[in-house]
Design a protein around this motif. Structure first.
Motif, PDB file in Angstrom:
ATOM      1  N   TYR A   1       0.849  -1.181   0.000  1.00  0.00           N
ATOM      2  CA  TYR A   1       0.000   0.000   0.000  1.00  0.00           C
ATOM      3  C   TYR A   1       0.886   1.233   0.000  1.00  0.00           C
ATOM      4  O   TYR A   1       2.099   1.162   0.254  1.00  0.00           O
ATOM      5  CB  TYR A   1      -0.931   0.016   1.218  1.00  0.00           C
ATOM      6  N   PHE A   2       0.298   2.378  -0.315  1.00  0.00           N
ATOM      7  CA  PHE A   2       1.041   3.631  -0.237  1.00  0.00           C
ATOM      8  C   PHE A   2       0.206   4.665   0.503  1.00  0.00           C
ATOM      9  O   PHE A   2      -1.011   4.512   0.626  1.00  0.00           O
ATOM     10  CB  PHE A   2       1.444   4.133  -1.626  1.00  0.00           C
ATOM     11  N   GLN A   3       0.855   5.704   0.990  1.00  0.00           N
ATOM     12  CA  GLN A   3       0.186   6.746   1.749  1.00  0.00           C
ATOM     13  C   GLN A   3       0.129   8.037   0.947  1.00  0.00           C
ATOM     14  O   GLN A   3       1.035   8.337   0.166  1.00  0.00           O
ATOM     15  CB  GLN A   3       0.908   7.005   3.073  1.00  0.00           C
ATOM     16  N   ASP A   4      -0.935   8.786   1.161  1.00  0.00           N
ATOM     17  CA  ASP A   4      -1.132  10.069   0.506  1.00  0.00           C
ATOM     18  C   ASP A   4      -1.621  11.055   1.568  1.00  0.00           C
ATOM     19  O   ASP A   4      -2.717  10.895   2.111  1.00  0.00           O
ATOM     20  CB  ASP A   4      -2.152   9.915  -0.620  1.00  0.00           C
ATOM     21  N   VAL A   5      -0.818  12.038   1.893  1.00  0.00           N
ATOM     22  CA  VAL A   5      -1.168  13.042   2.899  1.00  0.00           C
ATOM     23  C   VAL A   5      -1.860  14.215   2.218  1.00  0.00           C
ATOM     24  O   VAL A   5      -1.397  14.712   1.186  1.00  0.00           O
ATOM     25  CB  VAL A   5       0.083  13.527   3.661  1.00  0.00           C
TER      26      VAL A   5
ATOM     27  N   GLY B   1      -5.241  15.181   6.761  1.00  0.00           N
ATOM     28  CA  GLY B   1      -5.817  13.893   6.411  1.00  0.00           C
ATOM     29  C   GLY B   1      -4.773  12.983   5.811  1.00  0.00           C
ATOM     30  O   GLY B   1      -3.792  13.455   5.228  1.00  0.00           O
ATOM     31  N   ILE B   2      -4.963  11.693   5.951  1.00  0.00           N
ATOM     32  CA  ILE B   2      -4.013  10.732   5.394  1.00  0.00           C
ATOM     33  C   ILE B   2      -4.757   9.525   4.837  1.00  0.00           C
ATOM     34  O   ILE B   2      -5.642   8.968   5.482  1.00  0.00           O
ATOM     35  CB  ILE B   2      -2.960  10.303   6.438  1.00  0.00           C
ATOM     36  N   TRP B   3      -4.403   9.175   3.625  1.00  0.00           N
ATOM     37  CA  TRP B   3      -4.922   7.987   2.961  1.00  0.00           C
ATOM     38  C   TRP B   3      -3.924   6.846   3.087  1.00  0.00           C
ATOM     39  O   TRP B   3      -2.721   7.051   2.980  1.00  0.00           O
ATOM     40  CB  TRP B   3      -5.128   8.251   1.466  1.00  0.00           C
ATOM     41  N   ASN B   4      -4.424   5.644   3.300  1.00  0.00           N
ATOM     42  CA  ASN B   4      -3.671   4.418   3.070  1.00  0.00           C
ATOM     43  C   ASN B   4      -4.379   3.717   1.917  1.00  0.00           C
ATOM     44  O   ASN B   4      -5.544   3.318   2.053  1.00  0.00           O
ATOM     45  CB  ASN B   4      -3.665   3.524   4.312  1.00  0.00           C
ATOM     46  N   LEU B   5      -3.676   3.577   0.800  1.00  0.00           N
ATOM     47  CA  LEU B   5      -4.305   3.100  -0.427  1.00  0.00           C
ATOM     48  C   LEU B   5      -3.643   1.827  -0.930  1.00  0.00           C
ATOM     49  O   LEU B   5      -2.406   1.737  -0.965  1.00  0.00           O
ATOM     50  CB  LEU B   5      -4.215   4.183  -1.506  1.00  0.00           C
ATOM     51  N   PRO B   6      -4.446   0.840  -1.327  1.00  0.00           N
ATOM     52  CA  PRO B   6      -3.864  -0.377  -1.896  1.00  0.00           C
ATOM     53  C   PRO B   6      -3.120  -0.047  -3.188  1.00  0.00           C
ATOM     54  O   PRO B   6      -3.564   0.800  -3.965  1.00  0.00           O
ATOM     55  CB  PRO B   6      -5.078  -1.257  -2.175  1.00  0.00           C
ATOM     56  N   SER B   7      -2.006  -0.677  -3.418  1.00  0.00           N
ATOM     57  CA  SER B   7      -1.251  -0.462  -4.649  1.00  0.00           C
ATOM     58  C   SER B   7      -1.389  -1.672  -5.569  1.00  0.00           C
ATOM     59  O   SER B   7      -1.585  -2.795  -5.098  1.00  0.00           O
ATOM     60  CB  SER B   7       0.225  -0.198  -4.345  1.00  0.00           C
ATOM     61  N   GLY B   8      -1.315  -1.415  -6.867  1.00  0.00           N
ATOM     62  CA  GLY B   8      -1.393  -2.494  -7.837  1.00  0.00           C
ATOM     63  C   GLY B   8      -2.745  -3.139  -7.944  1.00  0.00           C
ATOM     64  O   GLY B   8      -2.866  -4.289  -8.363  1.00  0.00           O
ATOM     65  N   GLN B   9      -3.801  -2.404  -7.570  1.00  0.00           N
ATOM     66  CA  GLN B   9      -5.145  -2.962  -7.599  1.00  0.00           C
ATOM     67  C   GLN B   9      -5.970  -2.262  -8.666  1.00  0.00           C
ATOM     68  O   GLN B   9      -6.126  -1.042  -8.622  1.00  0.00           O
ATOM     69  CB  GLN B   9      -5.808  -2.789  -6.224  1.00  0.00           C
ATOM     70  N   PRO B  10      -6.501  -3.007  -9.650  1.00  0.00           N
ATOM     71  CA  PRO B  10      -7.282  -2.361 -10.715  1.00  0.00           C
ATOM     72  C   PRO B  10      -8.637  -1.889 -10.193  1.00  0.00           C
ATOM     73  O   PRO B  10      -9.204  -2.459  -9.258  1.00  0.00           O
ATOM     74  CB  PRO B  10      -7.458  -3.496 -11.733  1.00  0.00           C
TER      75      PRO B  10
ATOM     76  N   ALA C   1      -5.549  -1.648   4.181  1.00  0.00           N
ATOM     77  CA  ALA C   1      -4.964  -1.277   2.890  1.00  0.00           C
ATOM     78  C   ALA C   1      -4.219  -2.450   2.266  1.00  0.00           C
ATOM     79  O   ALA C   1      -4.266  -2.659   1.047  1.00  0.00           O
ATOM     80  CB  ALA C   1      -4.043  -0.082   3.060  1.00  0.00           C
ATOM     81  N   LEU C   2      -3.539  -3.223   3.080  1.00  0.00           N
ATOM     82  CA  LEU C   2      -2.842  -4.406   2.573  1.00  0.00           C
ATOM     83  C   LEU C   2      -3.814  -5.433   2.012  1.00  0.00           C
ATOM     84  O   LEU C   2      -3.468  -6.220   1.122  1.00  0.00           O
ATOM     85  CB  LEU C   2      -1.998  -5.040   3.684  1.00  0.00           C
ATOM     86  N   ALA C   3      -5.045  -5.425   2.529  1.00  0.00           N
ATOM     87  CA  ALA C   3      -6.068  -6.372   2.078  1.00  0.00           C
ATOM     88  C   ALA C   3      -6.874  -5.837   0.895  1.00  0.00           C
ATOM     89  O   ALA C   3      -7.773  -6.529   0.403  1.00  0.00           O
ATOM     90  CB  ALA C   3      -7.008  -6.707   3.229  1.00  0.00           C
ATOM     91  N   GLY C   4      -6.586  -4.599   0.459  1.00  0.00           N
ATOM     92  CA  GLY C   4      -7.281  -4.041  -0.692  1.00  0.00           C
ATOM     93  C   GLY C   4      -8.367  -3.041  -0.364  1.00  0.00           C
ATOM     94  O   GLY C   4      -9.151  -2.659  -1.240  1.00  0.00           O
TER      95      GLY C   4
END
Length: 273
Positions: free
Chosen positions: A2-6, A18-27, A58-61
């Protein structure tokens, strides 16, 4: 991974963190959860409980969005600026940032609230019945208990004249003390929400007692709701072992109702819980 976006956004005269935790590599668009922190809390919360759950989801999608109210965490302002009206304004602005992000699936949204954050979660659920599910940790059902508790401290005396009372190194505004029990209707807000809610509570919580979760359950009368009471756990859920169990239960609940929802919707309409 996952990656973070502040991010930073406006709420009245304040800039909120605010902070996002977003899954990576997920269509495609990801299911997502917004977190509402507690009184004097922040986006990480005590014992890193919010950070840990957000990262695991986030790791789980499942994307997650956490934010700090005005005067809390990384947001601007002082805690004395944290008023009931300001809290609702912050929630409206955070919800807009959350739901308008093109990376999330608006049909698969969940809410998590801890303590006072349970009140905040109820506000969001009442205004947005399309939310799929929610998880409450020791959620506040009767907001006047906050004033009742604070009134027991000697610093409470004379707050009307000063405009605040001091508590644990924080200045709590007169507006907060006078209005929290008048403006907030968490049981009413949550009672009409059609989705299932998981309620988690410590049996030995003497700050927000278990009867608060029971009030929600009694008003909602939703057979899909669930209450988990953790023995020997206080308002902070006590031991590392209990916190692990709390995070496990919350993760499994959100995964079931958000990540597996596409499979359930494509079935005959019968949900296997």
């Amino acid at each position: 991974m996952y990656f973070q976006d502040v991010v930073s956004f406006s709420s009245g005269a304040f800039r909120l963190f605010g902070i996002w935790n977003l899954p990576s590599g997920q269509p495609g668009k990801a299911p997502a959860v917004i977190f509402c922190h507690g009184f004097t809390g922040h986006h990480v919360e005590a014992r890193r409980m919010y950070a840990r759950l957000a990262q695991r989801l986030a790791l789980a999608g499942i994307a997650t969005f956490r934010f700090d109210h005005r005067g809390c965490g990384e947001s601007t302002g002082d805690f004395v600026d944290f008023t009931p009206q300001g809290l609702l304004e912050d929630l409206d602005q955070a919800w807009e940032v959350f739901t308008e992000d093109p990376r999330i699936d608006p049909a698969r949204i969940g809410v998590v609230g801890y303590s006072l954050g349970g009140l905040s979660a109820s506000y969001l659920l009442g205004r947005n019945p399309s939310v799929r599910t929610a998880v409450y940790w020791a959620g506040v059902a009767r907001p006047d208990i906050i004033r009742d508790r604070l009134s027991q401290f000697p610093e409470f005396e004379g707050y009307e004249t000063r405009g605040y009372m001091e508590y644990g190194g924080y200045r709590i505004s007169r507006a907060y003390l006078d209005e929290i029990g008048l403006l907030m209707r968490p049981v009413e807000w949550a009672s009409s929400f059609p989705g299932p809610i998981l309620f988690c509570h410590g049996a030995e919580d003497d700050i927000v007692k278990v009867e608060q979760s029971e009030r929600f359950l009694s008003a909602r009368k939703n057979p899909a709701d669930k209450l988990i009471v953790y023995p020997n756990a206080d308002h902070g859920f006590g031991s590392a072992t209990t916190i692990d169990a709390l995070l496990d239960a919350s993760f499994e609940w959100l995964q079931r109702h958000l990540l597996d929802v596409a499979q359930r919707d494509s079935s005959s309409g019968v949900q296997k819980l």
